[in-house]
Write a protein that holds these residues in place. Sequence first.
Motif, short mmCIF file in Angstrom:
data_model
loop_
_atom_site.label_atom_id
_atom_site.label_comp_id
_atom_site.label_asym_id
_atom_site.label_seq_id
_atom_site.Cartn_x
_atom_site.Cartn_y
_atom_site.Cartn_z
N PHE A 158 20.56 47.68 -3.05
CA PHE A 158 21.26 48.98 -3.12
C PHE A 158 20.91 49.69 -4.42
O PHE A 158 20.61 50.89 -4.45
CB PHE A 158 22.76 48.72 -3.00
N LEU A 159 20.95 48.94 -5.54
CA LEU A 159 20.66 49.54 -6.84
C LEU A 159 19.20 49.99 -6.93
O LEU A 159 18.90 51.05 -7.48
CB LEU A 159 20.97 48.53 -7.94
N GLU A 160 18.28 49.19 -6.38
CA GLU A 160 16.86 49.56 -6.41
C GLU A 160 16.59 50.82 -5.61
O GLU A 160 15.70 51.60 -5.95
CB GLU A 160 16.02 48.40 -5.87
N THR A 161 17.34 51.03 -4.54
CA THR A 161 17.13 52.21 -3.70
C THR A 161 17.47 53.49 -4.46
O THR A 161 16.73 54.49 -4.39
CB THR A 161 18.00 52.12 -2.43
N TYR A 162 18.57 53.47 -5.19
CA TYR A 162 19.03 54.69 -5.86
C TYR A 162 18.59 54.77 -7.32
O TYR A 162 18.66 55.84 -7.93
CB TYR A 162 20.55 54.80 -5.77
N GLU A 163 18.18 53.65 -7.90
CA GLU A 163 17.63 53.64 -9.26
C GLU A 163 16.40 52.74 -9.27
O GLU A 163 16.48 51.56 -9.67
CB GLU A 163 18.67 53.16 -10.28
N PRO A 164 15.25 53.24 -8.79
CA PRO A 164 14.03 52.41 -8.73
C PRO A 164 13.70 51.79 -10.09
O PRO A 164 13.79 52.46 -11.13
CB PRO A 164 12.96 53.41 -8.29
N GLY A 165 13.34 50.53 -10.07
CA GLY A 165 13.02 49.82 -11.30
C GLY A 165 14.23 49.22 -11.99
O GLY A 165 14.12 48.71 -13.11
N TRP A 166 15.38 49.25 -11.32
CA TRP A 166 16.60 48.75 -11.93
C TRP A 166 16.48 47.27 -12.28
O TRP A 166 16.87 46.84 -13.37
CB TRP A 166 17.78 48.97 -10.99
N ALA A 174 13.87 45.41 -12.97
CA ALA A 174 12.98 45.15 -14.10
C ALA A 174 13.66 45.48 -15.42
O ALA A 174 13.49 44.78 -16.43
CB ALA A 174 11.70 45.96 -13.95
N ASN A 175 14.47 46.54 -15.42
CA ASN A 175 15.14 46.95 -16.65
C ASN A 175 16.27 46.01 -17.04
O ASN A 175 16.59 45.85 -18.22
CB ASN A 175 15.67 48.37 -16.50
N HIS A 176 16.92 45.42 -16.02
CA HIS A 176 18.09 44.60 -16.32
C HIS A 176 17.79 43.10 -16.29
O HIS A 176 18.62 42.30 -16.72
CB HIS A 176 19.23 44.91 -15.33
N ASP A 177 16.62 42.72 -15.74
CA ASP A 177 16.21 41.32 -15.74
C ASP A 177 17.32 40.41 -15.20
O ASP A 177 17.70 39.42 -15.80
CB ASP A 177 15.83 40.87 -17.15
N MET A 178 17.88 40.81 -14.06
CA MET A 178 19.02 40.09 -13.52
C MET A 178 18.70 39.35 -12.23
O MET A 178 19.36 38.38 -11.86
CB MET A 178 20.18 41.05 -13.27
N GLU A 179 17.67 39.78 -11.52
CA GLU A 179 17.43 39.23 -10.19
C GLU A 179 17.16 37.74 -10.23
O GLU A 179 17.63 36.98 -9.38
CB GLU A 179 16.26 39.95 -9.52
N LEU A 180 16.42 37.27 -11.27
CA LEU A 180 16.09 35.85 -11.32
C LEU A 180 17.32 34.98 -11.50
O LEU A 180 17.33 33.82 -11.09
CB LEU A 180 15.08 35.59 -12.44
N SER A 181 18.36 35.49 -12.15
CA SER A 181 19.56 34.69 -12.36
C SER A 181 20.43 34.62 -11.13
O SER A 181 21.37 33.85 -11.09
CB SER A 181 20.38 35.28 -13.52
#
Length: 480
Positions: free
Chosen positions: A438-446, A448-455
């Motif tokens: 959802f966040l990537e759709t409305y803020e592309p690159g989210w 990468a900027n927050h480095d949260m997906e891996l956690s």
Amino acid sequence: MAGNGLSNLGRVKLTDLVASEGLPSDTYKLSVSTLSQSLAQYSAAIIQFPANDAALLRCCLESARPYFNQKPSYPSAADINDSREWCKTSGYSADPQMWQESYDYRPGMTPNNDIEFPPAGLLDVFPLLGKAARAILDAVSFYLNLRSCAFTEILDSFPLRNREISSSVLSVTCHARPSFHHNLATQEEEEDDVVVMFSDHDHQVDKSVLSIIKSDKAGFHIRDFSGRWVLVDGDLGPQEAVVYPGLALYHATAGYVSPALHRTDISSSGNNMYGRSSLSFKLMPKSMTSLSCSEMRAAGHGVEPQFQIPVSVDDFMQRSHPLDQLFNRNSFPAFSFPTAQQGSMKPLMKRKKNNSRLKPLPPSKRLRLEAQRVLKERVQDIADKKGIKLRFCTLKECESHIHTLDSPCGNIRLEIGWPPGVPFVHPHDLPNKAKIGFLETYEPGWSANHDMELSLIETGQPSQPADNWVGLCCKKRRTI
């Protein structure tokens, strides 16, 4: 909360709560803050009416005394309070067990005993208190960051249309009139010289949206945030009345506004020939609507599961609501507000920021807050520009909507660019992986900027495609 809050019930001028076009004034913001803090701490607030309105309220209360005093000592069977439909009460009724007599004024409905003269001024007091209740409700909406007139859909037309009957009601009530016939149990208590101030069944919660009450004698108690009983009308001036929220507002705000648990002390009312008279206005939801939390979701508030399914007003009014479930639940969201004091709020905000640096939020909570932020800043902005009113589905409803464009939410999803394959529910209720999409759709690159997906995704597991998000959502719902 009590130590940092108001020392007494908040007092607010009604004229300061009337909203106007443009930016809110400092007076309006301060009045809304005082009102909201008082509702959070005491489940009530004191409203100050203009002098002309106060004279009308006083006239109505004074006319109630001779009206009830001329009634017979024991009511007829037709006047005994029965289980009439909640939205069709009108005229005189009595409850001998509660030592209470009432006259209900409901515009659009003629009482059965319409040959008698009712208490004076009801025709003028009803719109006066109705307008005040709506202004107070709009002030609560403003503090909760809801849109203007957020609850209009569940209220009566303003004014009523042809042949409509008002759901809201104005009641004139008399407690403990000495000439009123007491029931047998009361007579036995008096013979034993036992003075009863309250009984367990006297504790009540109104099913209204808001209630406004003014009495000629003190004795109205409300339980506050700490569980103490507070006399809320002990020092009311002639221009003041008490306002308190009911169960309907509690449900419509997903529990953010707690209803008032109240009781009436009638121990000293029998010292005069008239008893204790009161004037109360109840702003009620109309019967052919449903109570839902769609406005709270649209404003970015989290909605707990027990509030997510809309409830028809008729069912809501007819079913019982156990008080222990309402007042003994620590998990309910609190209707908490910053202290209504003079000065800037910047020091408070600074302390909160410093605390967040010392103790970072868990990734799941950060993700939830980010989703709510993007909902407010991005999605709501798109919807406003296109004139779209966001009404999120529940997870169960959206199982059948997700892959079709002709579903109830299909057009809205297409118009606002909702991520394909993601259920159209409040982002707060999406699983973490779906939140990231959802966040990537409305803020592309989210990501990468927050480095949260891996956690949030297990090591070595690829990110789930959009088509699989609905399966993840359904799996989460089944395991809760």
